[in-house]
Scaffold this motif. Sequence first.
Motif, PDB file in Angstrom:
ATOM      1  N   LYS A 162      13.675  28.964  42.873  1.00 33.72           N
ATOM      2  CA  LYS A 162      13.331  30.036  42.078  1.00 33.72           C
ATOM      3  C   LYS A 162      13.722  29.764  40.554  1.00 33.72           C
ATOM      4  O   LYS A 162      14.444  28.948  40.199  1.00 33.72           O
ATOM      5  N   ILE A 163      12.734  30.554  39.688  1.00 37.23           N
ATOM      6  CA  ILE A 163      12.823  30.477  38.499  1.00 37.23           C
ATOM      7  C   ILE A 163      12.598  32.096  37.828  1.00 37.23           C
ATOM      8  O   ILE A 163      12.068  32.813  38.441  1.00 37.23           O
ATOM      9  N   SER A 164      13.050  32.190  36.321  1.00 38.35           N
ATOM     10  CA  SER A 164      13.087  33.568  35.892  1.00 38.35           C
ATOM     11  C   SER A 164      11.515  33.374  35.299  1.00 38.35           C
ATOM     12  O   SER A 164      11.013  32.613  34.850  1.00 38.35           O
ATOM     13  N   ASP A 200      10.616  24.720  28.968  1.00 42.78           N
ATOM     14  CA  ASP A 200      12.117  24.205  29.175  1.00 42.78           C
ATOM     15  C   ASP A 200      12.012  23.551  30.552  1.00 42.78           C
ATOM     16  O   ASP A 200      12.989  22.373  30.393  1.00 42.78           O
ATOM     17  N   ILE A 201      11.549  23.760  31.558  1.00 46.40           N
ATOM     18  CA  ILE A 201      11.859  23.054  32.754  1.00 46.40           C
ATOM     19  C   ILE A 201      11.012  21.719  32.731  1.00 46.40           C
ATOM     20  O   ILE A 201      11.538  20.661  32.700  1.00 46.40           O
ATOM     21  N   PRO A 202       9.666  21.691  32.053  1.00 49.77           N
ATOM     22  CA  PRO A 202       9.093  20.318  31.861  1.00 49.77           C
ATOM     23  C   PRO A 202       9.633  19.543  31.142  1.00 49.77           C
ATOM     24  O   PRO A 202       9.968  18.158  31.232  1.00 49.77           O
ATOM     25  N   GLY A 252      24.869  29.109  36.244  1.00 46.86           N
ATOM     26  CA  GLY A 252      24.842  30.545  36.830  1.00 46.86           C
ATOM     27  C   GLY A 252      23.430  31.287  36.518  1.00 46.86           C
ATOM     28  O   GLY A 252      22.492  30.714  36.879  1.00 46.86           O
ATOM     29  N   ALA A 253      23.529  32.564  36.062  1.00 45.63           N
ATOM     30  CA  ALA A 253      22.200  33.391  35.811  1.00 45.63           C
ATOM     31  C   ALA A 253      21.163  32.472  34.687  1.00 45.63           C
ATOM     32  O   ALA A 253      20.084  32.996  34.674  1.00 45.63           O
ATOM     33  N   ASN A 254      22.005  31.535  33.984  1.00 49.45           N
ATOM     34  CA  ASN A 254      20.907  31.240  32.820  1.00 49.45           C
ATOM     35  C   ASN A 254      20.523  29.897  33.200  1.00 49.45           C
ATOM     36  O   ASN A 254      19.687  29.321  32.552  1.00 49.45           O
TER      37      ASN A 254
END
Length: 241
Positions: free
Chosen positions: A40-42, A50-52, A107-109
């Motif tokens: 899951k991602i936000s 950010d992810i790539p 955590g949440a971030n």
Amino acid sequence: MASHMRPSSTPGLPRVSALTALLEAQHMKSITHRLIYAAKISPEQAHGRDIPDHYERLFHRLIKSNLGESISGLLLLYPGCVIHMLEASSEILTGIIQDLIQIQTQGANSLLQDTKLLVISHNIRSRLVPQWHFRTVRRPTQYLGDFGSGQSEEAVVEECLTLMLKLGMFLSQILRPGSTDPGGNLHDLAPDLLVREENIDFLIRSETFLTPEKFLKMYNKPVNCSVASDLLWPAPQRLYL
């Protein structure tokens, strides 16, 4: 003339030369495995880089410490989740799984959450895609509250994995070395080969698949455990009443 062989340092076990060990190590490094996981991602992460960017930096570090190896695969970014296919050696895949564990400690971030490893295929014959690519899937999705309740997890994961492999084969044809990346949305290029986001979400919520922590714990568990009785001589005899 009779030959004289130097006895093995361990009775009953054959001697292995340094050359044999080196060749076996080189052979193991040449073996490629395939990992597919979902997480899951936000919504904020789904529309950014950010992810790539994180994976490009991670791959640079892993390849630098494993010279001569490469990483290929496909990362699909949906509004609420990802499904990621990676092809590399066991050392590199282990480093990626360790990174997944590290990510989720933030955590949440964190970039990724609730990661589930869907499948690991060992000793694959060839890579599906020549390099690593990522795509953002921007198509409307409809979430059903009880999606998947009428079908088995085996059927859902089989469909997801089949589509990912077919999509990899499709991209390998249009992303040949020297060819120009067509870019654009995969929904326009290959709409029938895209995994539905609600299917990915269904698998992430499943308790059947291992988390990176559980997999790595199982992976690092020794398989040649010995009990105290194995170290005694003579071997104890069982008494039957």
